[in-house]
Motif scaffolding. Structure first.
Motif, PDB file in Angstrom:
ATOM      1  N   GLN A 190      66.196  70.808  37.017  1.00 51.11           N
ATOM      2  CA  GLN A 190      66.196  72.219  37.414  1.00 51.11           C
ATOM      3  C   GLN A 190      64.777  72.699  37.706  1.00 51.11           C
ATOM      4  N   ASP A 191      63.837  72.332  36.850  1.00 48.69           N
ATOM      5  CA  ASP A 191      62.440  72.719  37.056  1.00 48.69           C
ATOM      6  C   ASP A 191      61.870  72.082  38.325  1.00 48.69           C
ATOM      7  N   TYR A 192      62.317  70.872  38.620  1.00 49.81           N
ATOM      8  CA  TYR A 192      61.821  70.139  39.795  1.00 49.81           C
ATOM      9  C   TYR A 192      62.334  70.735  41.104  1.00 49.81           C
ATOM     10  N   ILE A 193      63.623  71.074  41.143  1.00 48.01           N
ATOM     11  CA  ILE A 193      64.239  71.499  42.407  1.00 48.01           C
ATOM     12  C   ILE A 193      63.921  72.939  42.774  1.00 48.01           C
ATOM     13  N   LEU A 194      63.617  73.783  41.788  1.00 50.93           N
ATOM     14  CA  LEU A 194      63.404  75.207  42.067  1.00 50.93           C
ATOM     15  C   LEU A 194      62.341  75.458  43.137  1.00 50.93           C
ATOM     16  N   PRO A 195      61.134  74.859  43.059  1.00 52.81           N
ATOM     17  CA  PRO A 195      60.131  75.113  44.101  1.00 52.81           C
ATOM     18  C   PRO A 195      60.572  74.637  45.485  1.00 52.81           C
ATOM     19  N   GLY A 196      61.477  73.664  45.519  1.00 50.15           N
ATOM     20  CA  GLY A 196      61.940  73.148  46.808  1.00 50.15           C
ATOM     21  C   GLY A 196      62.870  74.087  47.544  1.00 50.15           C
ATOM     22  N   VAL A 197      63.537  74.976  46.810  1.00 47.34           N
ATOM     23  CA  VAL A 197      64.468  75.905  47.454  1.00 47.34           C
ATOM     24  C   VAL A 197      63.951  77.341  47.486  1.00 47.34           C
ATOM     25  N   SER A 198      62.907  77.634  46.687  1.00 48.03           N
ATOM     26  CA  SER A 198      62.311  78.974  46.732  1.00 48.03           C
ATOM     27  C   SER A 198      60.908  78.969  46.143  1.00 48.03           C
ATOM     28  N   ARG A 199      59.916  79.117  47.009  1.00 49.83           N
ATOM     29  CA  ARG A 199      58.538  79.188  46.528  1.00 49.83           C
ATOM     30  C   ARG A 199      58.300  80.477  45.747  1.00 49.83           C
ATOM     31  N   THR A 200      58.916  81.562  46.214  1.00 49.01           N
ATOM     32  CA  THR A 200      58.712  82.855  45.554  1.00 49.01           C
ATOM     33  C   THR A 200      59.232  82.842  44.127  1.00 49.01           C
ATOM     34  N   GLY A 208      70.513  80.832  37.234  1.00 46.22           N
ATOM     35  CA  GLY A 208      71.244  81.819  38.018  1.00 46.22           C
ATOM     36  C   GLY A 208      70.833  81.806  39.477  1.00 46.22           C
ATOM     37  N   TYR A 209      69.516  81.674  39.720  1.00 43.12           N
ATOM     38  CA  TYR A 209      69.050  81.629  41.103  1.00 43.12           C
ATOM     39  C   TYR A 209      69.608  80.400  41.825  1.00 43.12           C
ATOM     40  N   LEU A 210      69.600  79.247  41.157  1.00 40.10           N
ATOM     41  CA  LEU A 210      70.091  78.028  41.798  1.00 40.10           C
ATOM     42  C   LEU A 210      71.588  78.112  42.084  1.00 40.10           C
ATOM     43  N   LEU A 211      72.325  78.763  41.214  1.00 36.27           N
ATOM     44  CA  LEU A 211      73.748  78.986  41.500  1.00 36.27           C
ATOM     45  C   LEU A 211      73.913  79.812  42.775  1.00 36.27           C
ATOM     46  N   LEU A 246      68.576  72.538  54.751  1.00 35.56           N
ATOM     47  CA  LEU A 246      67.356  71.894  54.277  1.00 35.56           C
ATOM     48  C   LEU A 246      67.676  70.719  53.360  1.00 35.56           C
ATOM     49  N   ALA A 247      66.817  69.705  53.400  1.00 35.26           N
ATOM     50  CA  ALA A 247      67.034  68.508  52.586  1.00 35.26           C
ATOM     51  C   ALA A 247      67.102  68.851  51.099  1.00 35.26           C
ATOM     52  N   THR A 248      66.256  69.795  50.659  1.00 33.20           N
ATOM     53  CA  THR A 248      66.257  70.172  49.245  1.00 33.20           C
ATOM     54  C   THR A 248      67.560  70.875  48.863  1.00 33.20           C
ATOM     55  N   GLU A 249      68.136  71.618  49.796  1.00 37.63           N
ATOM     56  CA  GLU A 249      69.402  72.299  49.516  1.00 37.63           C
ATOM     57  C   GLU A 249      70.544  71.290  49.474  1.00 37.63           C
ATOM     58  N   ARG A 250      70.493  70.285  50.339  1.00 34.45           N
ATOM     59  CA  ARG A 250      71.502  69.228  50.286  1.00 34.45           C
ATOM     60  C   ARG A 250      71.408  68.483  48.960  1.00 34.45           C
ATOM     61  N   GLU A 251      70.176  68.237  48.525  1.00 36.11           N
ATOM     62  CA  GLU A 251      69.975  67.565  47.242  1.00 36.11           C
ATOM     63  C   GLU A 251      70.516  68.414  46.101  1.00 36.11           C
ATOM     64  N   LEU A 252      70.311  69.721  46.181  1.00 34.18           N
ATOM     65  CA  LEU A 252      70.815  70.629  45.149  1.00 34.18           C
ATOM     66  C   LEU A 252      72.332  70.550  45.062  1.00 34.18           C
ATOM     67  N   ILE A 253      72.997  70.533  46.221  1.00 35.27           N
ATOM     68  CA  ILE A 253      74.463  70.413  46.233  1.00 35.27           C
ATOM     69  C   ILE A 253      74.887  69.111  45.569  1.00 35.27           C
ATOM     70  N   GLN A 254      74.199  68.037  45.897  1.00 35.02           N
ATOM     71  CA  GLN A 254      74.522  66.725  45.331  1.00 35.02           C
ATOM     72  C   GLN A 254      74.391  66.718  43.805  1.00 35.02           C
ATOM     73  N   ASN A 255      73.453  67.523  43.309  1.00 33.42           N
ATOM     74  CA  ASN A 255      73.189  67.561  41.867  1.00 33.42           C
ATOM     75  C   ASN A 255      73.790  68.794  41.180  1.00 33.42           C
ATOM     76  N   THR A 256      74.801  69.381  41.799  1.00 30.76           N
ATOM     77  CA  THR A 256      75.472  70.541  41.198  1.00 30.76           C
ATOM     78  C   THR A 256      75.895  70.292  39.749  1.00 30.76           C
ATOM     79  N   PRO A 257      76.426  69.111  39.412  1.00 31.63           N
ATOM     80  CA  PRO A 257      76.834  68.900  38.007  1.00 31.63           C
ATOM     81  C   PRO A 257      75.700  69.112  37.007  1.00 31.63           C
ATOM     82  N   ARG A 258      74.465  68.757  37.375  1.00 38.48           N
ATOM     83  CA  ARG A 258      73.325  68.970  36.471  1.00 38.48           C
ATOM     84  C   ARG A 258      73.115  70.465  36.223  1.00 38.48           C
ATOM     85  N   ILE A 259      73.170  71.241  37.291  1.00 39.42           N
ATOM     86  CA  ILE A 259      72.949  72.683  37.178  1.00 39.42           C
ATOM     87  C   ILE A 259      74.065  73.332  36.363  1.00 39.42           C
TER      88      ILE A 259
END
Length: 366
Positions: A17-27, A46-49, A100-113
């Motif tokens: 979760q800590d790793y993927i957050l900057p990839g989908v939102s710098r802010t 919550g943001y990643l959801l 975006l590649a990071t968003e596709r990765e996030l979808i793939q890792n939904t179970p972790r989130i």
């Protein structure tokens, strides 16, 4: 609330979760770490959801029926009523390179989130589940009819902003009040401002991203506002600026400014000792009002990069608001300074008579 979710698995999921957050939102990767540790994890989750929900709606290769299916499935996943693995395995192969590649990765890792989501307290989970449910229910109403024609009017824009941002403001307020007894004492006042806070940030993004959205053949601007200034949104073309368009844009900047003033009032209702929560809010507000100021000065812009605030401005915002985070009068002074010259339209004027164009005012001194 860990249950059978052991500490080792939790640590791995938390690291992801800590790793993927900057990839989908710098802010958000910048602001979330300012929160108290107990809030950081749940707000990031919550943001990643919300990002997962957005990815479903933004994917151009999915049909309306597919989006509805995956949105409903995701609501059930977050509520613990459907399999996150099934959701990820079904959706991931359907995503195109437009996502975006990071968003596709996030979808793939939904179970972790989702495993992290289900480790939270009942109150925290309820806030997250409600946000996802409303967002997934509301966004399709707009995405299914999105086009270059824009939205019908300001009322429609308000509804759109609620489903994509106002509901996030509601979620955050519940999490803040659950965490902080001092914030909870101001719950009623915070609730009266939380949707406006989200709308101010969302409207700023919409105005900044006009041209990026048009490349995707989407427009979120309200037609009626531009009709009042004598401009037809169908004729909006980058590099061909017309004063009538600038007048409509100025009107929307004035409304966004009023929402951001509400956001400041909201932040000052957070107890001064909750410095982390205040910084989280202040950094977003500061960057938004500076963006509005740049938009006002460059209404003839033709690319979002032209109105993006500089790294120096971001750094200055962070330093000044961090130093003054506990001092209400100083924060109000800084906001007024940043907003100097930015048009302002009282929100009451936009509600009382939607057919009349409210008079633009100078930035109010408070």
């Amino acid at each position: 609330m860990m249950g059978s979710y052991n500490i080792s698995c939790y640590s791995i999921d938390k690291a992801y979760q800590d790793y993927i957050l900057p990839g989908v939102s710098r802010t958000f990767a910048l602001t979330i770490p300012q929160l108290p540790p107990k809030l950081q994890e749940v707000v990031a989750n919550g943001y990643l959801l919300c990002r997962i929900a957005d990815t479903i709606e933004d994917e151009p290769s999915l049909s309306i029926d597919q989006k509805k299916f995956f949105s409903n499935t995701f609501i059930a996943v977050v509520a613990g009523q459907a399999s996150a693995k099934f959701f990820a395995r079904a959706l991931y192969p359907l995503l195109s390179e437009h996502t975006l590649a990071t968003e596709r990765e996030l979808i793939q890792n939904t179970p972790r989130i989702i495993r992290i989501t289900h480790s939270f307290t009942p109150r925290q989970r309820a806030a997250l589940e409600r946000c996802v449910r409303i967002m997934c229910d509301g966004m399709p109403r707009f995405q299914n009819t999105a086009s270059l024609r824009g939205l019908a009017d300001m009322e429609t824009m308000d509804r759109y902003c609620y489903f994509v941002a106002g509901v996030v403001g509601e979620m955050l307020t519940e999490l803040f009040c659950d965490y902080s007894p001092g914030a909870n004492r101001n719950r009623e006042a915070l609730h009266s401002l939380m949707i406006s806070f989200g709308q101010g940030l969302q409207m700023t993004n919409i105005l900044k991203d006009i041209w990026d959205d048009r490349k995707r053949e989407i427009c979120w601007l309200p037609r009626s506002i531009f009709e009042q200034t004598g401009f037809d949104l169908d004729k909006l073309t980058p590099g061909h600026y017309q004063p009538a368009f600038g007048d409509g844009l100025q009107h929307l900047i004035g409304i966004a400014h009023a929402h951001l003033r509400n956001a400041l009032t909201y932040t000052l209702l957070i107890p001064p000792n909750e410095v982390g929560i205040r910084r989280f809010c202040l950094w977003a507000i500061g960057m938004a009002i500076l963006t509005l100021r740049k938009l006002h000065r460059h209404r003839d812009f033709s690319a979002s990069q032209q109105v993006k605030i500089s790294r120096r401005s971001v750094k200055t915002t962070i330093i000044l608001t961090s130093i003054a985070a506990s001092h209400d009068k100083v924060l109000t002074f800084l906001f007024n300074l940043a907003a100097k010259g930015v048009p302002f339209i009282p929100l009451e004027a936009t509600r009382n008579d939607s057919k009349a164009t409210p008079v633009l005012q100078a930035s109010p001194e408070k």
